[in-house]
Design a protein around this motif. Sequence first.
Motif, PDB file in Angstrom:
ATOM      1  N   SER A   1       0.852  -1.185   0.000  1.00  0.00           N
ATOM      2  CA  SER A   1       0.000   0.000   0.000  1.00  0.00           C
ATOM      3  C   SER A   1       0.886   1.232   0.000  1.00  0.00           C
ATOM      4  N   LEU A   2       0.592   2.169  -0.895  1.00  0.00           N
ATOM      5  CA  LEU A   2       1.357   3.407  -1.016  1.00  0.00           C
ATOM      6  C   LEU A   2       0.439   4.596  -0.771  1.00  0.00           C
ATOM      7  N   LYS A   3       0.870   5.504   0.088  1.00  0.00           N
ATOM      8  CA  LYS A   3       0.084   6.712   0.348  1.00  0.00           C
ATOM      9  C   LYS A   3       0.556   7.786  -0.621  1.00  0.00           C
ATOM     10  N   THR A   4      -0.093   7.820  -1.777  1.00  0.00           N
ATOM     11  CA  THR A   4       0.282   8.757  -2.831  1.00  0.00           C
ATOM     12  C   THR A   4      -0.900   8.967  -3.768  1.00  0.00           C
ATOM     13  N   GLU A   5      -0.813  10.022  -4.530  1.00  0.00           N
ATOM     14  CA  GLU A   5      -1.814  10.275  -5.563  1.00  0.00           C
ATOM     15  C   GLU A   5      -1.633   9.248  -6.685  1.00  0.00           C
ATOM     16  N   PRO A   6      -2.713   8.897  -7.378  1.00  0.00           N
ATOM     17  CA  PRO A   6      -2.551   8.010  -8.524  1.00  0.00           C
ATOM     18  C   PRO A   6      -1.594   8.638  -9.547  1.00  0.00           C
ATOM     19  N   PHE A   7      -0.652   7.852 -10.037  1.00  0.00           N
ATOM     20  CA  PHE A   7       0.307   8.335 -11.029  1.00  0.00           C
ATOM     21  C   PHE A   7      -0.015   7.697 -12.371  1.00  0.00           C
ATOM     22  N   ASP A   8       0.525   8.261 -13.438  1.00  0.00           N
ATOM     23  CA  ASP A   8       0.263   7.746 -14.780  1.00  0.00           C
ATOM     24  C   ASP A   8       0.623   6.269 -14.859  1.00  0.00           C
ATOM     25  N   GLY A   9      -0.325   5.461 -15.266  1.00  0.00           N
ATOM     26  CA  GLY A   9      -0.082   4.037 -15.458  1.00  0.00           C
ATOM     27  C   GLY A   9      -0.064   3.212 -14.184  1.00  0.00           C
ATOM     28  N   TRP A  10      -0.546   3.742 -13.068  1.00  0.00           N
ATOM     29  CA  TRP A  10      -0.441   3.011 -11.792  1.00  0.00           C
ATOM     30  C   TRP A  10      -1.147   1.659 -11.846  1.00  0.00           C
ATOM     31  N   GLN A  11      -2.237   1.555 -12.608  1.00  0.00           N
ATOM     32  CA  GLN A  11      -2.965   0.283 -12.679  1.00  0.00           C
ATOM     33  C   GLN A  11      -2.264  -0.758 -13.543  1.00  0.00           C
ATOM     34  N   THR A  12      -1.252  -0.332 -14.309  1.00  0.00           N
ATOM     35  CA  THR A  12      -0.518  -1.281 -15.155  1.00  0.00           C
ATOM     36  C   THR A  12       0.884  -1.544 -14.614  1.00  0.00           C
ATOM     37  N   THR A  13       1.143  -1.182 -13.357  1.00  0.00           N
ATOM     38  CA  THR A  13       2.461  -1.402 -12.772  1.00  0.00           C
ATOM     39  C   THR A  13       2.790  -2.891 -12.782  1.00  0.00           C
ATOM     40  N   VAL A  14       4.013  -3.205 -13.210  1.00  0.00           N
ATOM     41  CA  VAL A  14       4.461  -4.588 -13.305  1.00  0.00           C
ATOM     42  C   VAL A  14       5.236  -4.989 -12.050  1.00  0.00           C
ATOM     43  N   PHE A  15       6.145  -4.101 -11.603  1.00  0.00           N
ATOM     44  CA  PHE A  15       6.858  -4.360 -10.364  1.00  0.00           C
ATOM     45  C   PHE A  15       7.346  -3.059  -9.743  1.00  0.00           C
ATOM     46  N   PHE A  16       7.713  -3.137  -8.460  1.00  0.00           N
ATOM     47  CA  PHE A  16       8.222  -2.004  -7.702  1.00  0.00           C
ATOM     48  C   PHE A  16       9.628  -2.303  -7.219  1.00  0.00           C
ATOM     49  N   ASP A  17      10.466  -1.297  -7.270  1.00  0.00           N
ATOM     50  CA  ASP A  17      11.799  -1.343  -6.682  1.00  0.00           C
ATOM     51  C   ASP A  17      11.719  -0.448  -5.448  1.00  0.00           C
ATOM     52  N   ILE A  18      11.847  -1.036  -4.257  1.00  0.00           N
ATOM     53  CA  ILE A  18      11.633  -0.308  -2.999  1.00  0.00           C
ATOM     54  C   ILE A  18      12.949  -0.214  -2.244  1.00  0.00           C
ATOM     55  N   GLN A  19      13.370   1.021  -1.937  1.00  0.00           N
ATOM     56  CA  GLN A  19      14.634   1.230  -1.230  1.00  0.00           C
ATOM     57  C   GLN A  19      14.435   2.240  -0.110  1.00  0.00           C
ATOM     58  N   SER A  20      14.954   1.888   1.075  1.00  0.00           N
ATOM     59  CA  SER A  20      14.902   2.784   2.224  1.00  0.00           C
ATOM     60  C   SER A  20      16.221   2.691   2.971  1.00  0.00           C
ATOM     61  N   ASP A  21      16.938   3.809   3.060  1.00  0.00           N
ATOM     62  CA  ASP A  21      18.195   3.832   3.804  1.00  0.00           C
ATOM     63  C   ASP A  21      17.942   3.683   5.298  1.00  0.00           C
ATOM     64  N   ALA A  22      16.822   4.204   5.788  1.00  0.00           N
ATOM     65  CA  ALA A  22      16.528   4.180   7.221  1.00  0.00           C
ATOM     66  C   ALA A  22      16.360   2.756   7.742  1.00  0.00           C
ATOM     67  N   THR A  23      15.762   1.892   6.930  1.00  0.00           N
ATOM     68  CA  THR A  23      15.517   0.515   7.375  1.00  0.00           C
ATOM     69  C   THR A  23      16.384  -0.493   6.629  1.00  0.00           C
ATOM     70  N   ALA A  24      17.320  -0.025   5.808  1.00  0.00           N
ATOM     71  CA  ALA A  24      18.199  -0.892   4.996  1.00  0.00           C
ATOM     72  C   ALA A  24      17.377  -1.831   4.118  1.00  0.00           C
ATOM     73  N   LEU A  25      16.243  -1.351   3.660  1.00  0.00           N
ATOM     74  CA  LEU A  25      15.349  -2.138   2.820  1.00  0.00           C
ATOM     75  C   LEU A  25      15.746  -1.980   1.361  1.00  0.00           C
ATOM     76  N   ASP A  26      15.801  -3.070   0.639  1.00  0.00           N
ATOM     77  CA  ASP A  26      16.104  -3.059  -0.786  1.00  0.00           C
ATOM     78  C   ASP A  26      15.473  -4.303  -1.389  1.00  0.00           C
ATOM     79  N   ILE A  27      14.238  -4.161  -1.857  1.00  0.00           N
ATOM     80  CA  ILE A  27      13.520  -5.325  -2.373  1.00  0.00           C
ATOM     81  C   ILE A  27      12.821  -4.992  -3.688  1.00  0.00           C
ATOM     82  N   VAL A  28      12.391  -6.033  -4.364  1.00  0.00           N
ATOM     83  CA  VAL A  28      11.548  -5.916  -5.544  1.00  0.00           C
ATOM     84  C   VAL A  28      10.238  -6.619  -5.213  1.00  0.00           C
TER      85      VAL A  28
END
Length: 110
Positions: A52-79
């Motif tokens: 779940s993302l707290k953001t406005e709908p962006f162009d093509g959001w319903q056709t998203t294939v995958f997400f690259d998620i990175q956070s320095d605070a939590t050392a998160l780096d996933i797909v």
Amino acid sequence: MDFSKANIAAHTHADEPQRLTAVEYTLEDGDRKPYIGADGSVGMLKRGGWLSLKTEPFDGWQTTVFFDIQSDATALDIVAEVSRNFHQPSQDGEWLRFPVIVRSVERFSE
């Protein structure tokens, strides 16, 4: 409720990914269930979860294939791969919700 923030690249069918900076998100991992085959083999089935993302709908959001998620605070780096087998991306108020399967990632560096 306190949400984590991350920099997220949403890969749609467009040439360039949509880049979202410091977005609040939640990632609910899918359930795991033991499986016993007819031949006696044993394994684990992992069901899809939700991103779940707290953001406005962006162009093509319903056709998203995958997400690259990175956070320095939590050392998160996933797909997180969007899985449309049983559910479709949806909007719930100010949250965009995506059915996902988390994939492991190892970054290449020289």
